[in-house]
Motif scaffolding. Structure first.
Motif, PDB file in Angstrom:
ATOM      1  N   ALA A  41       1.234  -1.421   0.157  1.00  0.00           N
ATOM      2  CA  ALA A  41      -0.393  -0.218   0.139  1.00  0.00           C
ATOM      3  C   ALA A  41       0.911   1.174  -0.557  1.00  0.00           C
ATOM      4  CB  ALA A  41      -0.492  -0.015   1.631  1.00  0.00           C
ATOM      5  N   ALA A  42       1.805   1.182   0.546  1.00  0.00           N
ATOM      6  CA  ALA A  42       3.037   2.271   0.656  1.00  0.00           C
ATOM      7  C   ALA A  42       4.145   2.519  -0.495  1.00  0.00           C
ATOM      8  CB  ALA A  42       3.441   2.417   1.746  1.00  0.00           C
ATOM      9  N   GLY A  43       3.312   1.586  -1.911  1.00  0.00           N
ATOM     10  CA  GLY A  43       4.586   1.784  -3.141  1.00  0.00           C
ATOM     11  C   GLY A  43       5.342   0.377  -3.431  1.00  0.00           C
ATOM     12  N   GLY A  44       5.237  -0.423  -2.061  1.00  0.00           N
ATOM     13  CA  GLY A  44       5.774  -1.697  -2.644  1.00  0.00           C
ATOM     14  C   GLY A  44       5.357  -2.202  -4.173  1.00  0.00           C
ATOM     15  N   PRO A  45       6.872  -3.017  -4.804  1.00  0.00           N
ATOM     16  CA  PRO A  45       5.607  -3.839  -5.997  1.00  0.00           C
ATOM     17  C   PRO A  45       5.236  -5.234  -5.500  1.00  0.00           C
ATOM     18  CG  PRO A  45       7.563  -4.945  -4.612  1.00  0.00           C
ATOM     19  CD  PRO A  45       7.288  -3.475  -4.301  1.00  0.00           C
ATOM     20  N   LEU A  46       3.725  -5.013  -5.816  1.00  0.00           N
ATOM     21  CA  LEU A  46       3.229  -6.167  -6.282  1.00  0.00           C
ATOM     22  C   LEU A  46       3.329  -6.957  -8.110  1.00  0.00           C
ATOM     23  CD1 LEU A  46       0.683  -8.295  -5.227  1.00  0.00           C
ATOM     24  CD2 LEU A  46      -0.533  -6.279  -5.320  1.00  0.00           C
ATOM     25  N   LYS A  47       3.564  -7.891  -7.300  1.00  0.00           N
ATOM     26  CA  LYS A  47       3.723  -8.895  -9.268  1.00  0.00           C
ATOM     27  C   LYS A  47       2.690 -10.060  -8.894  1.00  0.00           C
ATOM     28  CE  LYS A  47       8.166  -6.409 -10.522  1.00  0.00           C
ATOM     29  NZ  LYS A  47       9.162  -6.277 -11.351  1.00  0.00           N
ATOM     30  N   LEU A  48       2.142 -11.065 -10.168  1.00  0.00           N
ATOM     31  CA  LEU A  48       1.881 -12.186 -10.278  1.00  0.00           C
ATOM     32  C   LEU A  48       1.870 -12.154 -11.522  1.00  0.00           C
ATOM     33  CD1 LEU A  48      -0.085 -11.174  -7.785  1.00  0.00           C
ATOM     34  CD2 LEU A  48      -1.345 -12.845  -8.430  1.00  0.00           C
ATOM     35  N   PRO A  49       2.526 -13.695 -11.437  1.00  0.00           N
ATOM     36  CA  PRO A  49       2.537 -14.100 -12.917  1.00  0.00           C
ATOM     37  C   PRO A  49       1.093 -13.735 -14.502  1.00  0.00           C
ATOM     38  CG  PRO A  49       3.446 -15.709 -11.980  1.00  0.00           C
ATOM     39  CD  PRO A  49       1.993 -14.830 -11.011  1.00  0.00           C
ATOM     40  N   GLN A  50       1.984 -13.422 -15.022  1.00  0.00           N
ATOM     41  CA  GLN A  50       1.060 -12.411 -16.023  1.00  0.00           C
ATOM     42  C   GLN A  50      -0.376 -13.405 -16.121  1.00  0.00           C
ATOM     43  OE1 GLN A  50       2.307 -10.019 -19.401  1.00  0.00           O
ATOM     44  NE2 GLN A  50       1.836 -12.357 -20.530  1.00  0.00           N
ATOM     45  N   ASN A  51       0.512 -14.806 -17.000  1.00  0.00           N
ATOM     46  CA  ASN A  51      -0.105 -15.690 -17.017  1.00  0.00           C
ATOM     47  C   ASN A  51      -1.324 -16.716 -16.484  1.00  0.00           C
ATOM     48  OD1 ASN A  51       0.999 -15.448 -20.150  1.00  0.00           O
ATOM     49  ND2 ASN A  51       2.878 -16.730 -18.839  1.00  0.00           N
ATOM     50  N   ALA A  52      -1.697 -15.293 -15.422  1.00  0.00           N
ATOM     51  CA  ALA A  52      -2.474 -16.422 -14.223  1.00  0.00           C
ATOM     52  C   ALA A  52      -4.016 -16.483 -15.153  1.00  0.00           C
ATOM     53  CB  ALA A  52      -2.441 -15.452 -12.936  1.00  0.00           C
ATOM     54  N   ASP A  84      -5.046  -2.078 -14.793  1.00  0.00           N
ATOM     55  CA  ASP A  84      -5.694  -1.630 -14.760  1.00  0.00           C
ATOM     56  C   ASP A  84      -4.872  -0.306 -14.276  1.00  0.00           C
ATOM     57  OD1 ASP A  84      -7.959  -0.069 -13.265  1.00  0.00           O
ATOM     58  OD2 ASP A  84      -8.501  -1.864 -13.651  1.00  0.00           O
ATOM     59  N   GLY A  85      -4.650   0.480 -14.816  1.00  0.00           N
ATOM     60  CA  GLY A  85      -3.908   1.545 -14.246  1.00  0.00           C
ATOM     61  C   GLY A  85      -2.250   1.406 -13.842  1.00  0.00           C
ATOM     62  N   THR A  86      -1.877   0.435 -13.957  1.00  0.00           N
ATOM     63  CA  THR A  86      -0.293   0.463 -14.137  1.00  0.00           C
ATOM     64  C   THR A  86       0.459   0.374 -15.064  1.00  0.00           C
ATOM     65  OG1 THR A  86      -0.243  -2.393 -15.055  1.00  0.00           O
ATOM     66  CG2 THR A  86      -0.727  -1.881 -12.307  1.00  0.00           C
ATOM     67  N   GLN A  87       1.925   0.392 -14.782  1.00  0.00           N
ATOM     68  CA  GLN A  87       2.253   1.092 -16.137  1.00  0.00           C
ATOM     69  C   GLN A  87       2.697   0.076 -17.423  1.00  0.00           C
ATOM     70  OE1 GLN A  87       6.892   1.663 -14.874  1.00  0.00           O
ATOM     71  NE2 GLN A  87       7.495   3.471 -17.267  1.00  0.00           N
ATOM     72  N   ALA A  88       2.284  -0.379 -17.234  1.00  0.00           N
ATOM     73  CA  ALA A  88       2.167  -1.802 -18.477  1.00  0.00           C
ATOM     74  C   ALA A  88       0.814  -3.079 -18.186  1.00  0.00           C
ATOM     75  CB  ALA A  88       3.299  -2.730 -18.968  1.00  0.00           C
ATOM     76  N   PRO A  89      -0.241  -1.700 -18.600  1.00  0.00           N
ATOM     77  CA  PRO A  89      -1.430  -3.190 -18.125  1.00  0.00           C
ATOM     78  C   PRO A  89      -1.137  -4.458 -18.714  1.00  0.00           C
ATOM     79  CG  PRO A  89      -2.338  -0.797 -18.323  1.00  0.00           C
ATOM     80  CD  PRO A  89      -1.372  -1.378 -18.509  1.00  0.00           C
ATOM     81  N   ILE A  90      -2.164  -5.115 -18.556  1.00  0.00           N
ATOM     82  CA  ILE A  90      -2.158  -6.920 -19.083  1.00  0.00           C
ATOM     83  C   ILE A  90      -3.802  -6.331 -20.538  1.00  0.00           C
ATOM     84  CG2 ILE A  90      -2.299  -8.891 -19.491  1.00  0.00           C
ATOM     85  CD1 ILE A  90      -1.443  -9.799 -15.813  1.00  0.00           C
ATOM     86  N   GLU A  91      -3.605  -6.368 -21.413  1.00  0.00           N
ATOM     87  CA  GLU A  91      -4.021  -6.327 -22.435  1.00  0.00           C
ATOM     88  C   GLU A  91      -5.164  -7.085 -22.287  1.00  0.00           C
ATOM     89  OE1 GLU A  91      -2.827  -4.795 -26.667  1.00  0.00           O
ATOM     90  OE2 GLU A  91      -0.827  -5.431 -25.297  1.00  0.00           O
ATOM     91  N   PHE A  92      -5.029  -8.233 -22.063  1.00  0.00           N
ATOM     92  CA  PHE A  92      -6.068  -9.535 -22.095  1.00  0.00           C
ATOM     93  C   PHE A  92      -6.778  -9.304 -20.673  1.00  0.00           C
ATOM     94  CE2 PHE A  92      -2.348 -11.616 -22.111  1.00  0.00           C
ATOM     95  CZ  PHE A  92      -2.647 -12.352 -21.057  1.00  0.00           C
ATOM     96  N   GLU A  93      -6.771  -8.850 -19.203  1.00  0.00           N
ATOM     97  CA  GLU A  93      -7.140  -9.043 -17.625  1.00  0.00           C
ATOM     98  C   GLU A  93      -8.324  -8.191 -18.600  1.00  0.00           C
ATOM     99  OE1 GLU A  93      -5.670  -8.285 -13.899  1.00  0.00           O
ATOM    100  OE2 GLU A  93      -5.901  -6.406 -14.930  1.00  0.00           O
ATOM    101  N   PRO A  94      -9.574  -8.659 -17.763  1.00  0.00           N
ATOM    102  CA  PRO A  94     -10.786  -8.686 -17.699  1.00  0.00           C
ATOM    103  C   PRO A  94     -10.733  -7.646 -17.786  1.00  0.00           C
ATOM    104  CG  PRO A  94     -10.776 -10.932 -17.315  1.00  0.00           C
ATOM    105  CD  PRO A  94      -9.371 -10.078 -17.618  1.00  0.00           C
TER     106      PRO A  94
END
Length: 448
Positions: free
Chosen positions: A50-61, A112-122
């Protein structure tokens, strides 16, 4: 960004103060088939995110099939190294989970709203559609309605059993619309609605539907389309959890019984300009007719979204109020696109075709694209069912035909994104083919 992080950090800290017994929070997002995926985070780590740290998950999920497996879709999944993609927390969605055995929290995440949104995320697909409409000065107001069935918790050789009436302990096997069924199942229904409200969802009307153990829940109207779809997705999750706690199974499966009505996702949409005027009501409702024409034109090409699996196609045309052709009408529940009676301020369409297990982000995105296309093209619709009961245009009634109709439709590729359309169609094609890879007992009875 700093202010955004401060708001999220305040939300997390307030949650921890109000729920000191919660040690973990599920960070969840909806994949293409409409299932939640994510990670369970220690609540103290959530503060860092919440303070701005990274949050990453596999794109292909996002690409998981109905059964959770990965399909080869272009270069995704097997030729791309399975990369991580950034996600962000969705403000206002951190809530306690009351249906688990241990204290838990949950919060929506999205790309959505991230620097590189996933184009196929609903959720990203819907976000882009809404952003484009806002730039055009079009502001949707949306309300979902969801139908679902209650079953007994125990299956019978894999088959659902009727829910037990808690007053008589008999099976609720009589289809009806009686108000008494709301009273007989009030304990579980009240818990479902209260739990949804605890998640921030505005529950309005509850109806006992025609099928045995079938109910419908209506949500309040929202001028935030993303949040409206969030509500629909979160309600499905909490309702299944609450049902299990009470000894039932809740399912949004489109057609659990061949002899009884299926479960639908009805979506009410009105459109307003920047001054708050109802766009559909202007000029003797001419924009309404144009919007309807656009919806009906694209509807046959959106069937993989509205009927996202083999079972969902079983729902179409089998019983009352389930269309088999693209149609519209005033106060007509046989129509795919119904115009409810209302004053000009609240004039809207009710899109009735989608199954209850469809992905709410994608359903709303497809409906809005249809409305947008109609307003741009300014064509007259076919006759309403009120004038001609045979009015309507055909749409695909099986998945592979539907995928072919969707994949090369120029308007959808432009408005929903070509990358999304290709990925989505291949996901549905592979799911359908995987479903066929089993010989059932009926085949042996017929052909052995």
């Amino acid at each position: 960004m700093k202010s955004h992080s401060s708001t999220l950090l305040a939300e997390v800290r307030s949650f921890r103060q109000n729920h000191p017994d919660v040690r973990y929070v599920d960070l969840i997002a909806l994949d293409i088939p409409g299932h939640f995926y994510g990670k369970r985070y220690p609540v103290e780590m959530l503060e860092k995110v919440a303070a701005g740290g990274p949050l990453k998950l596999p794109q292909n999920a996002v690409l998981l099939g109905v059964q959770g497996g990965l399909f080869k879709i272009g270069d995704y999944c097997f030729n791309d190294g399975d990369p991580d993609a950034n996600r962000r927390l969705v403000p206002g969605t951190l809530k306690p989970v009351s249906w688990e055995s241990q204290p838990l929290g949950q919060m929506l995440i999205t790309s959505d709203g991230t620097q590189a949104p996933i184009e196929f995320e609903p959720r990203e697909v819907l976000a882009k559609v809404l952003e484009r409409l806002h730039h055009k000065g079009i502001h949707p107001v949306v309300a979902f309605e969801l139908e679902f069935y209650l079953f007994d918790k125990q299956l019978d050789n894999g088959l659902p059993q009727f829910a037990r009436d808690p007053l008589s302990d008999d099976a609720d096997d009589q289809p009806n619309l009686h108000i008494e069924r709301l009273s007989r199942f009030s304990e579980v229904l009240d818990d479902m609605t209260q739990t949804a409200k605890d998640q921030g969802i505005d529950i309005t009307v509850i109806t006992a539907e025609l099928g045995p153990g079938q109910f419908e829940i209506n949500f309040g109207h929202l001028d935030d389309g993303l949040r409206a779809a969030d509500w629909a997705a979160l309600f499905c999750r909490s309702t299944r959890g609450v049902a299990l706690k009470h000894g039932y199974r809740a399912s949004f499966m489109a057609k659990p019984y061949l002899q009884f009505p299926g479960s639908g996702m009805h979506v009410h949409v009105s459109l307003y300009d920047g001054a708050g005027n109802n766009i559909l009501a202007a000029h003797q409702q001419q924009p309404l007719r144009h919007a309807v024409a656009g919806c009906l034109e694209l509807l046959p090409h959106c069937m993989p979204i509205f009927s996202p699996n083999h079972n969902a196609f079983r729902r179409l045309g089998g019983t009352v109020n389930a269309a088999t052709r693209a149609s519209w009408g005033f106060e007509d529940r046989d129509a795919c696109v119904r115009i409810p009676e209302s004053d000009p301020r609240n004039l809207r369409i009710e899109h009735r075709l989608a199954s209850a297990d469809a992905n709410p982000y994608l359903v709303l995105a497809a409906i809005l694209v249809g409305l947008e296309h109609g307003l741009d093209a300014k064509r007259e619709p076919i006759a309403p069912l009120n004038d001609d009961r045979n009015s309507g245009t055909d749409f695909p009634l099986e998945m592979l035909e539907a995928v072919r109709a969707m994949q090369h439709q120029a308007v959808l590729r432009d408005k929903l994104g070509a990358e999304f359309v290709d990925v989505y169609c291949e996901n549905k094609r592979q799911d359908h083919l995987a479903f066929q890879q089993e010989i059932n007992a009926r085949e042996y009875r017929w052909f052995l």
